[in-house]
Design an enzyme around this catalytic site. Structure first.
Site, PDB file in Angstrom:
ATOM      1  N   ALA A  29     -15.386  10.243  30.061  1.00  0.00           N
ATOM      2  CA  ALA A  29     -14.658  11.390  29.517  1.00  0.00           C
ATOM      3  C   ALA A  29     -13.196  11.011  29.324  1.00  0.00           C
ATOM      4  CB  ALA A  29     -14.790  12.578  30.456  1.00  0.00           C
ATOM      5  N   ASN A  30     -12.367  11.976  28.927  1.00  0.00           N
ATOM      6  CA  ASN A  30     -10.921  11.750  28.843  1.00  0.00           C
ATOM      7  C   ASN A  30     -10.205  13.017  29.301  1.00  0.00           C
ATOM      8  OD1 ASN A  30     -10.358  13.529  26.444  1.00  0.00           O
ATOM      9  ND2 ASN A  30     -11.809  12.114  25.490  1.00  0.00           N
ATOM     10  N   ARG A  31      -8.885  12.997  29.309  1.00  0.00           N
ATOM     11  CA  ARG A  31      -8.109  14.069  29.930  1.00  0.00           C
ATOM     12  C   ARG A  31      -7.856  15.276  29.039  1.00  0.00           C
ATOM     13  NH1 ARG A  31      -6.557  12.091  34.644  1.00  0.00           N
ATOM     14  NH2 ARG A  31      -6.191   9.847  34.808  1.00  0.00           N
ATOM     15  N   SER A  32      -8.453  15.323  27.867  1.00  0.00           N
ATOM     16  CA  SER A  32      -8.227  16.479  26.994  1.00  0.00           C
ATOM     17  C   SER A  32      -8.695  17.772  27.662  1.00  0.00           C
ATOM     18  CB  SER A  32      -8.990  16.281  25.679  1.00  0.00           C
ATOM     19  OG  SER A  32      -8.977  17.472  24.937  1.00  0.00           O
ATOM     20  N   ALA A  95     -10.521  15.293  21.211  1.00  0.00           N
ATOM     21  CA  ALA A  95     -10.311  13.910  21.656  1.00  0.00           C
ATOM     22  C   ALA A  95     -11.692  13.280  21.797  1.00  0.00           C
ATOM     23  CB  ALA A  95      -9.546  13.893  22.976  1.00  0.00           C
TER      24      ALA A  95
END
Ligand code: C5P
Length: 213
Positions: A29-32, A95
């Site tokens: 995942a990512n921090r969006s 994102a």
């Protein structure tokens, strides 16, 4: 018309991260947080647009008047975007993960942990939409950058084939935070909106969209 200048228009917005499974219980995942994209969906609805919001996994309430489709992966997001067309404007804020993992069918055990994950490139939803047969008349992408933000935004607008790029500096705590500093890159040049609440970035962008359509 009047204060609902986008009535009769369909706006398509993507927001949030994607989750790419590694095995049945793990993911990349990512921090969006989805905050900027959700604010844009809400601002477009407030101007009268019918809004389809394709959202990755986030914990945000659906903005008033917005139709929301929840997805997990980039490939699901691409399919949901294709299904939602046609649209008068598309704002691709998500994102999206650049890769998915050649995922294991069962939970991986410590003993047989592989030395590396095999990454497979995801579809580029913005590029496909910008260059595809169902291209909305106005296509807007985002560019999250940590350095040379405008330069990358200008190049990305050309590379993707979209009309505008909203280039934002994510070197600070923008991702997940309440504020954003962006540069609106169009064919005519660059306009900078410094350090605004994400709701105000959304309201300005929605108004600019209404002025253009
Ligand atoms: O290439 P990059 O990921 O920096 O481009 C960012 C822009 O492209 C954003 O608008 C994002 O929503 C979109 N994008 C996409 N599909 C991808 C990767 C990025 O729609 N697979």
């Amino acid at each position: 018309i009047g204060h609902r200048p986008l009535s009769g228009r369909h706006a398509l917005v993507t927001a949030g991260p994607t989750h790419e499974p590694i095995d049945p219980v793990r993911y990349l995942a990512n921090r969006s947080s989805g905050r900027q994209g959700f604010a844009i969906a809400g601002a477009l609805a407030a101007l009268g647009a019918r809004v389809t919001l394709v959202a990755g996994p986030v914990t945000l309430p659906t903005p008033f008047g917005v139709d929301r489709i929840d997805v997990q992966t980039a490939r699901q997001m691409a399919a949901a975007v294709a299904t939602a067309l046609p649209a008068d404007v598309a704002v691709m804020v998500a994102a999206v993960a650049d890769w998915h993992v050649a995922a294991a069918p069962q939970k991986m055990k410590k003993g047989d942990a592989p030395a590396s994950l095999t990454l497979v490139e995801n579809p580029d939803i913005l590029a496909a939409l910008s260059q595809g047969p169902d291209r909305p008349p106005l296509v807007i992408g985002f560019a999250a950058e940590t350095e040379r933000v405008i330069e990358h935004g200008v190049a990305k607008r050309i590379r993707k084939g979209c009309d505008w790029i909203v280039a934002n500096d994510v070197s600070g705590d923008v991702m997940g935070g309440p504020d954003n500093s962006v540069h609106l890159v169009t064919a005519d040049g660059v306009e900078s909106w410094d350090n605004l609440p994400k709701e105000q970035v959304a309201a300005r962008l929605a108004q600019r969209i209404a002025d253009t359509l």
